[in-house]
Design a protein around this motif. Structure first.
Motif, PDB file in Angstrom:
ATOM      1  N   ALA A 205       0.841  -1.207   0.000  1.00 34.81           N
ATOM      2  CA  ALA A 205       0.000   0.000   0.000  1.00 34.81           C
ATOM      3  C   ALA A 205       0.873   1.253   0.000  1.00 34.81           C
ATOM      4  CB  ALA A 205      -0.921   0.000   1.213  1.00 34.81           C
ATOM      5  N   TYR A 206       2.004   1.193   0.737  1.00 38.52           N
ATOM      6  CA  TYR A 206       2.864   2.370   0.885  1.00 38.52           C
ATOM      7  C   TYR A 206       3.694   2.644  -0.366  1.00 38.52           C
ATOM      8  CZ  TYR A 206       5.833   5.889   3.056  1.00 38.52           C
ATOM      9  OH  TYR A 206       6.485   7.069   3.343  1.00 38.52           O
ATOM     10  N   VAL A 207       4.149   1.589  -1.047  1.00 35.71           N
ATOM     11  CA  VAL A 207       4.993   1.806  -2.240  1.00 35.71           C
ATOM     12  C   VAL A 207       4.172   1.874  -3.527  1.00 35.71           C
ATOM     13  CG1 VAL A 207       6.971   0.675  -1.156  1.00 35.71           C
ATOM     14  CG2 VAL A 207       5.471  -0.668  -2.658  1.00 35.71           C
ATOM     15  N   SER A 208       2.867   1.561  -3.438  1.00 38.38           N
ATOM     16  CA  SER A 208       2.002   1.549  -4.618  1.00 38.38           C
ATOM     17  C   SER A 208       1.951   2.906  -5.318  1.00 38.38           C
ATOM     18  CB  SER A 208       0.579   1.187  -4.184  1.00 38.38           C
ATOM     19  OG  SER A 208      -0.357   1.536  -5.189  1.00 38.38           O
ATOM     20  N   GLY A 298      12.468   1.064  -8.010  1.00 36.33           N
ATOM     21  CA  GLY A 298      11.383   1.919  -8.492  1.00 36.33           C
ATOM     22  C   GLY A 298      10.916   2.961  -7.495  1.00 36.33           C
ATOM     23  N   ALA A 299      11.263   2.797  -6.220  1.00 36.41           N
ATOM     24  CA  ALA A 299      10.799   3.744  -5.189  1.00 36.41           C
ATOM     25  C   ALA A 299      11.720   3.644  -3.979  1.00 36.41           C
ATOM     26  CB  ALA A 299       9.360   3.436  -4.794  1.00 36.41           C
ATOM     27  N   VAL A 300      13.003   3.981  -4.188  1.00 34.84           N
ATOM     28  CA  VAL A 300      14.005   3.789  -3.137  1.00 34.84           C
ATOM     29  C   VAL A 300      13.609   4.519  -1.849  1.00 34.84           C
ATOM     30  CG1 VAL A 300      16.425   4.137  -2.500  1.00 34.84           C
ATOM     31  CG2 VAL A 300      15.829   3.379  -4.805  1.00 34.84           C
ATOM     32  N   GLY A 301      13.141   5.747  -1.981  1.00 35.63           N
ATOM     33  CA  GLY A 301      12.782   6.542  -0.805  1.00 35.63           C
ATOM     34  C   GLY A 301      11.630   5.931  -0.023  1.00 35.63           C
ATOM     35  N   ARG A 302      10.661   5.386  -0.759  1.00 32.40           N
ATOM     36  CA  ARG A 302       9.492   4.782  -0.106  1.00 32.40           C
ATOM     37  C   ARG A 302       9.886   3.496   0.635  1.00 32.40           C
ATOM     38  NH1 ARG A 302       3.910   6.385   0.013  1.00 32.40           N
ATOM     39  NH2 ARG A 302       4.456   8.560   0.060  1.00 32.40           N
ATOM     40  N   TYR A 303      10.684   2.661  -0.005  1.00 34.00           N
ATOM     41  CA  TYR A 303      11.141   1.441   0.673  1.00 34.00           C
ATOM     42  C   TYR A 303      12.024   1.788   1.874  1.00 34.00           C
ATOM     43  CZ  TYR A 303       9.225  -1.749  -2.829  1.00 34.00           C
ATOM     44  OH  TYR A 303       8.369  -2.472  -3.630  1.00 34.00           O
ATOM     45  N   ALA A 304      12.786   2.887   1.753  1.00 34.79           N
ATOM     46  CA  ALA A 304      13.622   3.336   2.874  1.00 34.79           C
ATOM     47  C   ALA A 304      12.743   3.757   4.062  1.00 34.79           C
ATOM     48  CB  ALA A 304      14.519   4.487   2.438  1.00 34.79           C
ATOM     49  N   ASP A 305      11.636   4.448   3.771  1.00 29.96           N
ATOM     50  CA  ASP A 305      10.686   4.815   4.840  1.00 29.96           C
ATOM     51  C   ASP A 305      10.188   3.557   5.556  1.00 29.96           C
ATOM     52  OD1 ASP A 305      10.849   7.469   4.089  1.00 29.96           O
ATOM     53  OD2 ASP A 305       8.937   7.497   3.003  1.00 29.96           O
ATOM     54  N   CYS A 306       9.835   2.533   4.757  1.00 31.84           N
ATOM     55  CA  CYS A 306       9.354   1.269   5.341  1.00 31.84           C
ATOM     56  C   CYS A 306      10.425   0.654   6.232  1.00 31.84           C
ATOM     57  CB  CYS A 306       8.986   0.274   4.244  1.00 31.84           C
ATOM     58  SG  CYS A 306       7.538   0.731   3.263  1.00 31.84           S
ATOM     59  N   ALA A 307      11.684   0.692   5.765  1.00 36.07           N
ATOM     60  CA  ALA A 307      12.789   0.087   6.517  1.00 36.07           C
ATOM     61  C   ALA A 307      12.980   0.782   7.861  1.00 36.07           C
ATOM     62  CB  ALA A 307      14.070   0.143   5.704  1.00 36.07           C
ATOM     63  N   ARG A 308      12.931   2.117   7.853  1.00 41.46           N
ATOM     64  CA  ARG A 308      13.133   2.880   9.098  1.00 41.46           C
ATOM     65  C   ARG A 308      11.966   2.635  10.054  1.00 41.46           C
ATOM     66  NH1 ARG A 308      14.608   7.045   5.106  1.00 41.46           N
ATOM     67  NH2 ARG A 308      16.887   6.840   4.827  1.00 41.46           N
ATOM     68  N   VAL A 321      20.790   2.419   1.128  1.00 40.50           N
ATOM     69  CA  VAL A 321      21.211   1.457   2.155  1.00 40.50           C
ATOM     70  C   VAL A 321      19.996   0.984   2.953  1.00 40.50           C
ATOM     71  CG1 VAL A 321      22.591   1.170   4.263  1.00 40.50           C
ATOM     72  CG2 VAL A 321      23.523   2.454   2.315  1.00 40.50           C
ATOM     73  N   ALA A 322      19.153   1.931   3.327  1.00 39.09           N
ATOM     74  CA  ALA A 322      17.963   1.603   4.121  1.00 39.09           C
ATOM     75  C   ALA A 322      17.044   0.650   3.352  1.00 39.09           C
ATOM     76  CB  ALA A 322      17.211   2.876   4.499  1.00 39.09           C
ATOM     77  N   ALA A 323      16.827   0.925   2.068  1.00 43.74           N
ATOM     78  CA  ALA A 323      15.949   0.082   1.252  1.00 43.74           C
ATOM     79  C   ALA A 323      16.492  -1.346   1.182  1.00 43.74           C
ATOM     80  CB  ALA A 323      15.790   0.667  -0.144  1.00 43.74           C
ATOM     81  N   ASP A 324      17.813  -1.470   1.009  1.00 43.05           N
ATOM     82  CA  ASP A 324      18.419  -2.809   0.987  1.00 43.05           C
ATOM     83  C   ASP A 324      18.226  -3.520   2.327  1.00 43.05           C
ATOM     84  OD1 ASP A 324      19.203  -2.535  -1.609  1.00 43.05           O
ATOM     85  OD2 ASP A 324      21.266  -1.926  -1.153  1.00 43.05           O
TER      86      ASP A 324
END
Length: 390
Positions: A205-208, A298-308, A321-324
């Motif tokens: 839902a967040y990265v959509s 496709g959405a590095v910043g969004r996946y990084a938000d999820c990681a944090r 780094v956060a997305a990984d």
């Protein structure tokens, strides 16, 4: 988020959350002016006596319920026919979905077909149904599908084995009764699979591409809660705090994706469920690490938000780094929860390979992969299916 588009939001009109909420079911129906509910559940909840306890409480509240316990895991169009007969014979004025995602999806389908007729395939995406339906009340007994808060029903076509996503506000429950005490008896495997399902809903839902500020807030809250509680609930099913947290997070994640969308994990998960009869949460879990790795760019910043939010990365970590670290975190989670691969689950390699192209086409046809941050071609999806097998 596309600035030119308005955001449409839909939520159940009444949601009751907390221990003992199920005792308020009769009151909720009475407030809605409903008298003849069809209680849609499965044989398991009938055997344990839980379904009977529910119907007895409705009778005490002055209502005339009828029980239909013929739902099947991953409901099919054929499995709906008996339910439609019972709904008609009872002259039902409402439908109560009581159980996991399958009974609730079945209840939603019956609510629409009982009033509007037609066949389920008439309602599949991209068609969005907004017409008449019986009022739906959802009482989930698992912390996972979030179906009590979504405007979707997923039904497999018995003739083609296609798992159809059927969307529209008419499939949205008018009321959701979210009582975590109903989940206390979930076995560990089901706890894990439904928990990963909820996590997948929240991340997707967040990265959509359809994400919006309201779905974002619900999704991040769900991710944070699941990260802190899923493994506890898996290891100790009697931990009331963890069970309650997972139940709330599951509903939040359902609200999030119902008002945003799911993406590639779900697009690929449905065909696995349809062809190999793998539980929905488990097929999501089989795919989540690999599909997240594929999609991150496709959405590095969004996946990084999820990681944090998940606690897998810190504020000092750069987005890449956060997305990984999110990919690593979901990989580790699936390992901790003993999620099998399709191979270790017992699926035959030749049969899997022979269905890869069909599954890839069905995934794309569902529309979900088009919402993914990195939109895959058919060949990308085929490659992912090959990679996750073992």
């Amino acid at each position: 988020m596309n600035g030119a588009m308005t955001t449409q939001l839909s939520f159940p009109r009444f949601t009751r959350i907390g221990a003992g909420a199920v005792d308020e079911l009769g009151t909720v129906l009475t407030h809605l002016g409903l008298k003849r509910p069809l209680v849609v559940t499965d044989s398991y909840l009938t055997t344990t006596g839980t379904a009977e306890r529910l119907t007895k409480a409705l009778v005490r509240a002055g209502l005339s319920p009828r029980l239909f316990s013929g739902t099947v895991p991953d409901p099919t169009t054929a499995s709906l026919e008996a339910g439609l007969d019972v709904a008609g014979a009872h002259d039902a004025d409402s439908v109560i979905g009581f159980g996991g995602g399958s009974p609730i999806d079945t209840a939603k389908a019956l609510a629409v077909l009982a009033v509007n007729g037609g066949r389920m395939r008439d309602y599949k995406a991209p068609h969005v149904y907004t017409g008449p339906a019986l009022p739906i009340i959802a009482v989930p007994t698992t912390a996972g599908s979030g179906s009590e808060a979504t405007q979707f029903s997923v039904i497999s076509d018995s003739e083609t084995d296609e798992k159809m996503l059927c969307p529209g506000p008419s499939f949205l429950p008018i009321a959701a009764i979210v009582d975590f005490e109903l989940t206390m008896s979930m076995p560990a495997r089901l706890t894990a699979d439904t928990g990963v399902d909820a996590l997948t809903h929240a991340i997707e839902a967040y990265v959509s591409r359809k994400a919006n500020p309201v779905s974002d807030a619900l999704a991040l809250s769900a991710i944070r809660t699941i990260a802190g509680n899923l493994e506890t609930a898996y290891r100790d099913g009697q931990d009331r705090g963890a069970r309650e947290a997972m139940m709330v997070a599951s509903t939040q994640a359902g609200m999030a994706f119902s008002n945003s969308s799911v993406a590639l994990v779900h697009g690929m998960s449905r065909p696995i469920g349809a062809h190999f009869h793998v539980a929905h949460g488990l097929s999501n879990a089989m795919l989540l690490p690999a599909v997240t790795r594929f999609s991150v760019s496709g959405a590095v910043g969004r996946y990084a938000d999820c990681a944090r939010t998940y606690g897998a990365a810190g504020d000092a970590d750069p987005d890449g780094v956060a997305a990984d670290k999110l990919v690593e975190a979901v990989t580790r989670l699936c390992r901790e929860l003993d999620v099998p691969t399709p191979k270790s689950y017992g699926i035959d390699r030749r049969e899997w390979d022979s269905l890869i192209l069909t599954m890839a086409k069905q995934a794309v046809a569902s529309g979900s992969p088009a919402n993914n941050p990195r939109v895959p071609g058919i060949s990308d999806i085929e490659e992912l299916y090959r990679n996750v097998f073992d």
